[in-house]
Enzyme design. Structure first.
Site: not given
Length: 379
Positions: A66, A68, A132
């Site tokens: 991920h 993020d 995520e």
């Protein structure tokens, strides 16, 4: 390609969940010969990059992760999206969780692909999400549905979460406990504290039960999973005045459960303890426990790669919280998690040790070589 340079650049993108901020364009530029698919939904950005080397009946291996990160918070001594290097440490939000891991597998892929012969029965891919750290409703789970429809689900996957504890290579996660969220509301009858016989104080009603609930071990665990335990995270009540007992008391809790404890068995446990207590109970299984095979090709190759590169034998465990690996397992993908140490994830002045990042890249490169060799590929 230098993983430190790549990690530095990745950190400069302010990808707080679910923002993507153009980081995928940069990643695509590093692997221009990979086919790109997008599976965006409800503001969540998902990217799948893959390269098919043209052989028949290919083995498909995927790196997943991920882009993020959690919000930065206050108190940083270094700009959180600067990617600054100090004393052989790279600083920035997401350095350990998990832009360092992404940089490592991009660089490992780049190096490995340069030596793969044409018509090799192999597909290599990267699956990334921007959600995520958030609700994870439209991230990896949605992307896997899209890949399933396109017949592009991988056989094996490695999620480069920061799994190690004291040193790189000491821990590989082959599964995760599940997560059950609970809310317990104790009902009472409000009244004046001077006349306790006219009221039912929910705090007093539950007081002698709390010791049976808080921290309760729900099973003994097994060789793969720690015992399931009920952890209370919040107890709240509200009174209209200091001399009036409250009407209700709310208890919020969570259970990280092994396969031995189920939502139903948890419900049965609480209903027995609370048999004479007026209450409402709401439970939700946020994620299910899972366990990958210890005997899989992926685990064998990863253990060998870690041992060869780092001269350390990893433990195989299911410790920690949840991750997107659970979605891959649910789609029938054999999945493990392996990455940097995680002592600074989500913290102020998050950073990674540069030597770890360089070594992780070498482990992942060796993993690709071993998987290719044991699958009979020419690389």
């Amino acid at each position: 390609m230098n993983p430190v340079d790549v990690a530095q650049k990745l950190i400069t993108y302010e990808t707080i969940t679910p923002r993507e901020e153009g980081i995928y364009d940069y990643i695509r530029s590093l692997l221009p010969d990979f086919v790109a698919l997008r599976a965006d939904k409800e503001g969540v950005k998902n990217l799948f990059l893959y390269k098919d080397f043209g052989g028949a009946n290919p083995l498909h291996f995927c790196f997943a992760g991920h882009v993020d990160v959690v919000p930065v918070g206050e108190g940083w001594s270094i700009a959180p999206f600067s990617g600054k290097i100090l004393d052989r440490f790279l600083y920035g939000r997401g350095a350990q969780d998990m832009k360092g891991g992404i940089a490592a597998f991009i660089c490992a892929l780049k190096e490995f692909c340069a030596h793969v012969a044409p018509n090799t029965p192999l597909i290599l891919s990267i699956l990334l999400t921007s959600d995520e750290e958030g609700p994870a409703k439209f991230g990896t789970k949605h992307a896997l549905k899209v890949l399933q429809e396109k017949n592009l689900l991988p056989h094996f996957a490695l999620v480069a979460e920061p799994t190690c504890v004291r040193e790189l290579g000491d821990s590989v996660k082959i599964g995760r406990r599940g997560s059950i969220a609970g809310r317990l509301t104790i009902h009472g009858v409000p009244g004046h504290v001077a006349y306790p016989r006219t009221c039912l104080n929910p705090i007093q009603v539950i007081a002698d039960k709390l010791d049976l609930i808080a921290g309760a071990f729900l099973d003994d665990g097994d060789t793969d999973f720690e015992p399931s335990r009920l952890i209370i995270t919040s107890i709240q009540s509200h009174s209209s005045a200091e001399n009036v007992t409250p009407k209700t008391l709310d208890i919020i809790f969570n259970v990280r459960n092994s396969p031995i404890t189920t939502l139903k068995s948890l419900e049965n446990f609480l209903e027995v303890v609370l048999a004479k207590v007026p209450h409402d109970l709401h439970l939700k299984q946020n994620s299910a426990p899972f366990l990958s095979s210890k005997d899989s090709l992926l685990v064998a190759c990863l253990e060998q790669a870690i041992t060869e590169v780092l001269q350390i034998t990893p433990t195989l465990n299911t410790n920690g919280g949840t991750s997107d690996a659970r979605f891959l397992h649910a789609f029938g993908v054999e999945v493990v998690e392996f990455g940097l140490t995680g002592e600074r994830i989500h913290s102020i002045d998050e950073c990674l040790e540069i030597k770890q990042l360089e070594n992780l890249t070498q482990v992942l490169l060796r993993l690709l070589q071993l998987i290719s060799q044991k699958n009979g590929s020419k690389a």
